[in-house]
Design a protein around this motif. Structure first.
Motif, PDB file in Angstrom:
ATOM      1  N   TRP A 141       0.318  -1.390  -0.371  1.00  0.00           N
ATOM      2  CA  TRP A 141       0.116  -0.080  -0.493  1.00  0.00           C
ATOM      3  C   TRP A 141       1.453   1.358   0.195  1.00  0.00           C
ATOM      4  CZ3 TRP A 141      -3.603  -1.797   4.217  1.00  0.00           C
ATOM      5  CH2 TRP A 141      -4.813  -2.965   4.275  1.00  0.00           C
ATOM      6  N   TRP A 142       1.785   1.413   0.583  1.00  0.00           N
ATOM      7  CA  TRP A 142       3.004   2.495   0.893  1.00  0.00           C
ATOM      8  C   TRP A 142       4.148   1.989   0.474  1.00  0.00           C
ATOM      9  CZ3 TRP A 142       0.479   0.130   5.568  1.00  0.00           C
ATOM     10  CH2 TRP A 142      -1.285   0.954   5.788  1.00  0.00           C
ATOM     11  N   ASN A 143       5.110   3.109  -0.290  1.00  0.00           N
ATOM     12  CA  ASN A 143       6.106   3.408  -0.502  1.00  0.00           C
ATOM     13  C   ASN A 143       6.765   3.021   1.061  1.00  0.00           C
ATOM     14  OD1 ASN A 143       5.919   4.144  -2.781  1.00  0.00           O
ATOM     15  ND2 ASN A 143       6.270   5.939  -2.731  1.00  0.00           N
ATOM     16  N   SER A 144       7.698   1.537   0.516  1.00  0.00           N
ATOM     17  CA  SER A 144       8.350   1.594   2.571  1.00  0.00           C
ATOM     18  C   SER A 144       9.430   1.355   1.939  1.00  0.00           C
ATOM     19  CB  SER A 144       7.592   0.200   3.408  1.00  0.00           C
ATOM     20  OG  SER A 144       7.837  -1.422   2.665  1.00  0.00           O
ATOM     21  N   LEU A 145      10.834   1.134   2.968  1.00  0.00           N
ATOM     22  CA  LEU A 145      11.922   0.242   1.992  1.00  0.00           C
ATOM     23  C   LEU A 145      12.134  -0.921   2.461  1.00  0.00           C
ATOM     24  CD1 LEU A 145      14.879   1.166   2.356  1.00  0.00           C
ATOM     25  CD2 LEU A 145      15.396   1.128   5.363  1.00  0.00           C
ATOM     26  N   HIS A 146      11.306  -2.123   3.654  1.00  0.00           N
ATOM     27  CA  HIS A 146      11.158  -3.156   3.496  1.00  0.00           C
ATOM     28  C   HIS A 146      10.343  -4.012   2.053  1.00  0.00           C
ATOM     29  CE1 HIS A 146      10.127  -6.805   5.199  1.00  0.00           C
ATOM     30  NE2 HIS A 146      10.473  -6.630   5.869  1.00  0.00           N
ATOM     31  N   GLN A 147      11.427  -4.737   1.507  1.00  0.00           N
ATOM     32  CA  GLN A 147      11.239  -5.956   0.058  1.00  0.00           C
ATOM     33  C   GLN A 147       9.257  -6.951   0.720  1.00  0.00           C
ATOM     34  OE1 GLN A 147      13.044  -5.396   1.737  1.00  0.00           O
ATOM     35  NE2 GLN A 147      13.477  -7.958   3.045  1.00  0.00           N
ATOM     36  N   PRO A 148       8.871  -6.169  -0.591  1.00  0.00           N
ATOM     37  CA  PRO A 148       7.542  -7.372  -0.269  1.00  0.00           C
ATOM     38  C   PRO A 148       8.119  -8.636   0.301  1.00  0.00           C
ATOM     39  CG  PRO A 148       7.786  -6.189  -2.765  1.00  0.00           C
ATOM     40  CD  PRO A 148       9.343  -5.931  -1.938  1.00  0.00           C
ATOM     41  N   ALA A 149       7.578  -9.645   0.323  1.00  0.00           N
ATOM     42  CA  ALA A 149       6.951 -10.319   0.715  1.00  0.00           C
ATOM     43  C   ALA A 149       7.912 -11.945  -0.693  1.00  0.00           C
ATOM     44  CB  ALA A 149       5.782 -11.204   1.042  1.00  0.00           C
ATOM     45  N   THR A 150       9.200 -12.652   0.707  1.00  0.00           N
ATOM     46  CA  THR A 150       9.533 -13.341  -0.488  1.00  0.00           C
ATOM     47  C   THR A 150       8.482 -15.265  -0.206  1.00  0.00           C
ATOM     48  OG1 THR A 150      11.364 -12.305   0.088  1.00  0.00           O
ATOM     49  CG2 THR A 150      11.751 -14.560  -0.556  1.00  0.00           C
ATOM     50  N   PHE A 151       8.450 -15.206   0.678  1.00  0.00           N
ATOM     51  CA  PHE A 151       7.736 -15.830   1.196  1.00  0.00           C
ATOM     52  C   PHE A 151       5.854 -16.197   1.200  1.00  0.00           C
ATOM     53  CE2 PHE A 151       6.408 -19.930   3.178  1.00  0.00           C
ATOM     54  CZ  PHE A 151       7.135 -21.385   3.198  1.00  0.00           C
ATOM     55  N   THR A 152       5.244 -17.031  -0.158  1.00  0.00           N
ATOM     56  CA  THR A 152       3.976 -17.237  -0.213  1.00  0.00           C
ATOM     57  C   THR A 152       3.754 -18.334   0.400  1.00  0.00           C
ATOM     58  OG1 THR A 152       3.923 -15.758  -1.972  1.00  0.00           O
ATOM     59  CG2 THR A 152       3.535 -13.762  -0.552  1.00  0.00           C
ATOM     60  N   LEU A 153       2.565 -18.674  -0.119  1.00  0.00           N
ATOM     61  CA  LEU A 153       2.426 -19.705  -0.274  1.00  0.00           C
ATOM     62  C   LEU A 153       1.290 -20.022  -1.041  1.00  0.00           C
ATOM     63  CD1 LEU A 153       0.863 -21.323   3.385  1.00  0.00           C
ATOM     64  CD2 LEU A 153       3.064 -21.675   2.344  1.00  0.00           C
ATOM     65  N   THR A 154       0.714 -19.051  -1.809  1.00  0.00           N
ATOM     66  CA  THR A 154      -0.217 -18.711  -3.268  1.00  0.00           C
ATOM     67  C   THR A 154       0.928 -18.394  -4.414  1.00  0.00           C
ATOM     68  OG1 THR A 154       0.049 -16.102  -2.143  1.00  0.00           O
ATOM     69  CG2 THR A 154      -2.166 -17.307  -1.107  1.00  0.00           C
ATOM     70  N   GLU A 155       1.834 -17.723  -4.137  1.00  0.00           N
ATOM     71  CA  GLU A 155       1.823 -17.103  -5.417  1.00  0.00           C
ATOM     72  C   GLU A 155       3.862 -18.220  -5.208  1.00  0.00           C
ATOM     73  OE1 GLU A 155       3.173 -13.189  -6.381  1.00  0.00           O
ATOM     74  OE2 GLU A 155       1.226 -13.114  -5.294  1.00  0.00           O
ATOM     75  N   LYS A 156       4.394 -18.335  -6.589  1.00  0.00           N
ATOM     76  CA  LYS A 156       5.429 -18.819  -7.163  1.00  0.00           C
ATOM     77  C   LYS A 156       6.342 -17.954  -6.208  1.00  0.00           C
ATOM     78  CE  LYS A 156       8.683 -18.289 -11.291  1.00  0.00           C
ATOM     79  NZ  LYS A 156       9.326 -17.991 -10.727  1.00  0.00           N
ATOM     80  N   PRO A 157       6.993 -18.943  -5.622  1.00  0.00           N
ATOM     81  CA  PRO A 157       8.265 -18.045  -4.607  1.00  0.00           C
ATOM     82  C   PRO A 157       9.184 -17.231  -6.023  1.00  0.00           C
ATOM     83  CG  PRO A 157       8.514 -20.222  -5.152  1.00  0.00           C
ATOM     84  CD  PRO A 157       7.490 -20.003  -5.122  1.00  0.00           C
ATOM     85  N   ALA A 158       9.787 -16.027  -4.576  1.00  0.00           N
ATOM     86  CA  ALA A 158      10.860 -15.213  -5.329  1.00  0.00           C
ATOM     87  C   ALA A 158      12.006 -16.156  -5.010  1.00  0.00           C
ATOM     88  CB  ALA A 158      10.905 -13.756  -5.221  1.00  0.00           C
ATOM     89  N   MET A 159      12.590 -16.772  -4.771  1.00  0.00           N
ATOM     90  CA  MET A 159      13.351 -17.496  -5.203  1.00  0.00           C
ATOM     91  C   MET A 159      13.728 -18.919  -5.333  1.00  0.00           C
ATOM     92  SD  MET A 159      14.203 -18.458  -0.581  1.00  0.00           S
ATOM     93  CE  MET A 159      14.835 -16.829  -0.818  1.00  0.00           C
ATOM     94  N   PRO A 160      15.248 -19.459  -5.740  1.00  0.00           N
ATOM     95  CA  PRO A 160      14.963 -20.664  -6.512  1.00  0.00           C
ATOM     96  C   PRO A 160      15.051 -21.255  -5.703  1.00  0.00           C
ATOM     97  CG  PRO A 160      17.364 -19.943  -6.115  1.00  0.00           C
ATOM     98  CD  PRO A 160      15.815 -19.155  -5.443  1.00  0.00           C
ATOM     99  N   MET A 161      14.715 -23.105  -5.974  1.00  0.00           N
ATOM    100  CA  MET A 161      13.618 -24.563  -4.784  1.00  0.00           C
ATOM    101  C   MET A 161      14.794 -24.259  -3.480  1.00  0.00           C
ATOM    102  SD  MET A 161      11.642 -25.708  -3.993  1.00  0.00           S
ATOM    103  CE  MET A 161       9.857 -25.657  -5.124  1.00  0.00           C
ATOM    104  N   GLU A 162      16.427 -24.197  -4.579  1.00  0.00           N
ATOM    105  CA  GLU A 162      17.393 -24.799  -3.406  1.00  0.00           C
ATOM    106  C   GLU A 162      18.124 -23.531  -1.975  1.00  0.00           C
ATOM    107  OE1 GLU A 162      18.303 -23.986  -6.622  1.00  0.00           O
ATOM    108  OE2 GLU A 162      20.329 -23.526  -6.492  1.00  0.00           O
ATOM    109  N   MET A 163      16.822 -22.044  -2.022  1.00  0.00           N
ATOM    110  CA  MET A 163      17.328 -21.548  -1.195  1.00  0.00           C
ATOM    111  C   MET A 163      15.050 -21.472  -0.152  1.00  0.00           C
ATOM    112  SD  MET A 163      18.482 -18.006  -3.023  1.00  0.00           S
ATOM    113  CE  MET A 163      20.125 -17.594  -2.765  1.00  0.00           C
ATOM    114  N   TRP A 164      14.399 -22.022  -1.326  1.00  0.00           N
ATOM    115  CA  TRP A 164      13.187 -21.383  -0.742  1.00  0.00           C
ATOM    116  C   TRP A 164      13.263 -22.786   0.133  1.00  0.00           C
ATOM    117  CZ3 TRP A 164       8.526 -24.938  -2.287  1.00  0.00           C
ATOM    118  CH2 TRP A 164       7.941 -24.963  -1.603  1.00  0.00           C
TER     119      TRP A 164
END
Lengths: 250, 155
Positions: free
Chosen positions: A180-203
């Motif tokens: 909703w807002w501009n923040s310094l914190h990045q958006p979620a990496t780990f979600t159950l609903t979407e494709k993860p934003a990291m490769p399998m060996e990290m996820w």
């Protein structure tokens, strides 16, 4: 749908018996999963292309922050059940889960600060995600303090339940603050609903850690609740004999 | 469900809806103040208060970084793809600071339209990958594609 299990939860004796059977499984699963996840994430997962090894704190930060929020949702659900169905067990769950949630929020804030210093260049910044997480910590403190401050158990239960339900508004704010807002914190990496934003060996180690921390939570919560059930039911016959058996008295 | 419980359940839901609505209204009234930073377009459009300490956020423009040879001073341009703002900063830049990286600079905009920053924070996105993967992506020219393919990837 069959609701007998739900109504059975109203019986502390039934809960005490069933939780005794579940507890060892959760405890063993927590130890195994956390052990595997920590070693895998901290030692074997590949480093990040930008942050190098310092990104590994994500394997503690994210699961703990996840649990901190889920735990609060649990408090609100327990509060609602307590208010509507007047179930004794709901208040026990609420009182026992609050300190665990407070600790998890605290650990999430501290690991976030430790992570923020090298990567962002600051320990703390008043952005929407960090601030709403701090509010969550204060909500937990409020519930714990309220529960301790009122001597009458029924009034304390009611007051805590209302505070837990009101505070749950903060949970979607924490979740969507980064969108909703501009923040310094990045958006979620780990979600159950979407494709993860990291490769399998990290996820995968992350998944193991998240499952592990939930099992840890379940084990600690059941342990605390069983003790609290015995304390509150100390005058009933089944609790007396159970305590006698536990103490190994003649 | 018996009527007493039903009534209590409605009261609980009403409390939740009321508090939710109040918080939503308060947050939407505060919308602008909760943003951590202004984008260069917002500064160019005059949305940021002049002379006050503000934060500007965006990507460090490629090829715009100039370091002073004798001091820690650095000058660079921050862009959001539409407008740019020039930032001047003296001090140690965070590890993640590099051209193309998202940053947030805290400072005042002077008469020349330059942001005199006294704090620079690096922002990173939610994508993590091993160095080999990022090198391979870069070699094949897919890194840009990968970053653009995700919402928030350009931050």
């Amino acid at each position: 749908m069959n609701w007998t299990w739900f109504h059975k939860l109203g019986s502390p004796k039934w809960f005490y018996e069933i939780s005794g059977r579940w507890l060892p499984w959760f405890a063993v699963a927590a130890v195994l999963l956390l052990g595997v996840g920590l070693v895998w994430g901290l030692a074997f997962a590949p480093p990040d292309y930008q942050q190098g090894n310092s990104f590994r704190i994500i394997y503690i930060h994210v699961p703990v922050a996840f649990l901190a929020q889920s735990c609060y949702v649990l408090l609100a659900v327990a509060g609602a059940i307590g208010l509507v169905w007047r179930m004794k067990l709901a208040d026990i769950a609420l009182q026992c889960a609050a300190p665990i949630g407070a600790w998890m929020t605290f650990v999430a804030l501290v690991t976030g600060a430790i992570w923020g210093k090298p990567t962002w260049g600051t320990w703390w910044v008043w952005d929407a995600r960090l601030t709403s997480m701090l509010i969550l910590l204060f909500l937990y403190f409020g519930i714990i303090a309220l529960g301790q401050a009122i001597a009458n158990r029924d009034s304390a239960a009611k007051a805590c339940a209302v505070l837990a339900i009101v505070g749950v508004v903060n949970i979607p704010i924490i979740k969507y603050s980064v969108e909703w807002w501009n923040s310094l914190h990045q958006p979620a990496t780990f979600t159950l609903t979407e494709k993860p934003a990291m490769p399998m060996e990290m996820w995968l180690p992350m998944l193991v850690m998240v499952l592990g921390i939930y099992c840890f939570f379940a084990a600690v919560l059941l342990l605390r609740m069983r003790l609290e059930v015995l304390r509150r039911e100390a005058r009933s016959n089944w609790a007396k004999s159970e305590i006698k058996a536990l103490l190994g008295a003649p | 469900m018996n009527p007493v419980r039903k009534r209590r359940l409605f009261i609980v839901l009403a409390i939740l809806a009321g508090v939710g609505a109040a918080v939503a209204l308060a947050l939407s009234a505060l919308q602008q103040n909760i943003n951590l930073f202004y984008t260069p377009s917002q500064i160019a459009a005059g949305e940021a208060p002049e002379g006050a300490r503000i934060r500007a956020g965006g990507l460090v423009e490629k090829g715009s970084l100039q370091r002073d040879a004798t001091s820690l001073a650095a000058t660079f341009r921050v862009t959001d793809g539409v407008a740019t703002v020039t930032v001047r900063y003296q001090g140690i830049l965070p590890d993640l600071f590099r051209e193309g990286q998202g940053i947030v600079a805290l400072g005042r905009v002077d008469a020349g339209g330059m942001l005199q920053a006294d704090e620079v924070l690096a922002k990173h996105d939610e994508n993590y990958m091993p160095p080999e993967v990022s090198q391979a992506l870069e070699k094949s020219g897919m890194l840009k594609h990968y970053e653009n393919g995700k919402p928030g990837g350009a931050q």
